[in-house]
Design a protein around this motif. Structure first.
Motif, mmCIF file in Angstrom:
data_model
loop_
_atom_site.group_PDB
_atom_site.id
_atom_site.type_symbol
_atom_site.label_atom_id
_atom_site.label_comp_id
_atom_site.label_asym_id
_atom_site.label_seq_id
_atom_site.Cartn_x
_atom_site.Cartn_y
_atom_site.Cartn_z
ATOM 1 N N ASP A 36 0.809 -1.219 0.000
ATOM 2 C CA ASP A 36 0.000 0.000 0.000
ATOM 3 C C ASP A 36 0.851 1.282 0.000
ATOM 4 N N GLY A 76 -2.119 6.887 6.837
ATOM 5 C CA GLY A 76 -2.706 5.641 7.327
ATOM 6 C C GLY A 76 -1.709 4.523 7.582
ATOM 7 N N GLY A 77 -0.526 4.600 6.988
ATOM 8 C CA GLY A 77 0.521 3.609 7.233
ATOM 9 C C GLY A 77 1.724 4.253 7.879
ATOM 10 N N THR B 44 -8.457 2.909 9.391
ATOM 11 C CA THR B 44 -8.394 4.266 8.842
ATOM 12 C C THR B 44 -9.780 4.901 8.882
ATOM 13 N N LEU B 49 -7.761 -1.004 6.617
ATOM 14 C CA LEU B 49 -6.720 -1.362 7.568
ATOM 15 C C LEU B 49 -5.657 -0.270 7.590
ATOM 16 N N GLY B 50 -5.219 0.113 8.779
ATOM 17 C CA GLY B 50 -4.203 1.161 8.894
ATOM 18 C C GLY B 50 -4.441 1.937 10.170
ATOM 19 N N THR B 51 -3.765 3.063 10.291
ATOM 20 C CA THR B 51 -3.882 3.872 11.504
ATOM 21 C C THR B 51 -4.265 5.290 11.129
#
Lengths: 202, 136
Positions: A36, A76-77, B44, B49-51
């Motif tokens: 990603d 987000g990553g 997210t 998926l993520g932060t």
């Protein structure tokens, strides 16, 4: 001297470069990461260009701190907080001067890179973005073109390394033979800086 | 020890489902811990998926009662996002702390300890001690 507009053009050039190379970054990340990196950075830099248009910060430091904030918020990553910290720390080191010189930028970028190393706990040789950023900052004293070359060589040199940080580290020896996506995107960021300077005739 | 103001707990995972389920499990195992504010910050903003830094900031603000906030995270970008927010200085409530603990076991220990009226230092110590709990 480099003014706020120069830094805005650097960020815009970086965003365009990330757009162009997003698929390649994601392909590199599918080999040793979670596939990603390209799309995450694309989302982050899209937010950066939108914020810079909306807020029009008036100093080099303010441009970079705003850009860094956007990356931390939207990526987000792991690349979000890492690149966000790089730009914010660099921006804070530049302070609120309306124009900065190349030496000042080199010193500030070094603080930014130090901040990234501290946040992620990575050192040169760990197969991360640090492997492109540290040589780039070291070479910046010799000019923007030298920094671009050093970053690109640093990114290529991650291929034979075994990853010691991030998701790729779980792969152990299987991470060997793949170029690191983070080092690759870092080389894009430095190349965008050099392109911007050359377009300026710096 | 502060009886009236509980420590807040934020659980940051790459997955919204994981964060919510761990929050539910920790509150359930804490028994009468309804008074402890626990907020999940998973995935997210788009539900992937993520932060998300925004979700983490909002969760921390929602559990802050003035006694500090203990943030527990799962992997990689969750850790880095919280550290980056802490470095910003003004993104998280005063007294917010990233706690070094295993995510699930630490969450249970943190919520149970906070429910007993413990302060932030004691909550952090309990969560970190969860690393020492051997299963074999």
């Amino acid at each position: 001297m480099l003014d706020a507009d120069f830094f805005r053009r650097w960020m815009t050039a970086a965003a365009a470069s990330v757009d162009r190379e997003a698929e390649r970054l994601t392909a590199l990340d599918s080999a040793i990461g979670d596939a990603d990196h390209g799309s995450n950075l694309q989302r982050g830099f899209t937010a950066v260009t939108a914020a810079l248009e909306k807020e029009a910060p008036d100093s080099p430091g303010a441009v970079l701190t705003l850009a860094g904030r956007q990356l931390i918020s939207t990526v987000g990553g792991a690349s979000g907080p890492l690149y966000g910290t790089l730009l914010r720390r660099t921006g804070k080191a530049l302070g609120d001067a309306a124009e900065v010189g190349e030496e000042q930028l080199a010193a500030a970028l070094r603080e930014g890179v130090d901040g990234v190393m501290k946040l992620g706990g990575a050192a040169p040789g760990d197969k991360t973005m640090i492997d492109a950023l540290v040589p780039a900052v070291d070479a910046l004293g010799s000019g923007f073109a030298a920094a671009r070359t050093a970053a690109e060589e640093g990114a290529l040199a991650t291929t034979p390394l075994q990853a010691r940080k991030g998701r790729a580290s779980y792969l152990g020896e299987r991470s060997i033979g793949h170029q690191d996506p983070g080092a690759t995107s870092s080389a894009l960021l430095i190349a965008a800086l050099a392109d911007t300077a050359e377009a300026d005739g710096e | 020890m502060s009886e009236e103001k509980p420590v807040g707990i934020v659980l940051v995972s790459h997955s919204a489902g994981v964060a919510a389920a761990v929050a539910e499990l920790a509150k359930g195992l804490a028994g009468g811990a309804a008074a402890v504010p626990v907020a999940p910050a998973g995935g997210t903003e788009g539900g992937g998926l993520g932060t998300s830094a925004e979700l983490v900031s909002a969760a921390a603000a929602s559990v802050d009662r003035g006694a500090g906030v203990a943030v527990l995270t799962d992997l990689g970008s969750a850790v880095l996002t919280v550290k980056a927010l802490l470095a910003e200085g003004d993104e998280l409530p005063d007294g917010t702390r990233l706690v070094d603990a295993p995510f699930l076991e630490g969450a249970v220990a943190a919520v149970v300890t906070a429910a007993a009226g413990a302060d932030l230092d004691a909550v952090e110590a309990a969560a970190t001690e969860a690393y020492g709990y051997r299963k074999v």
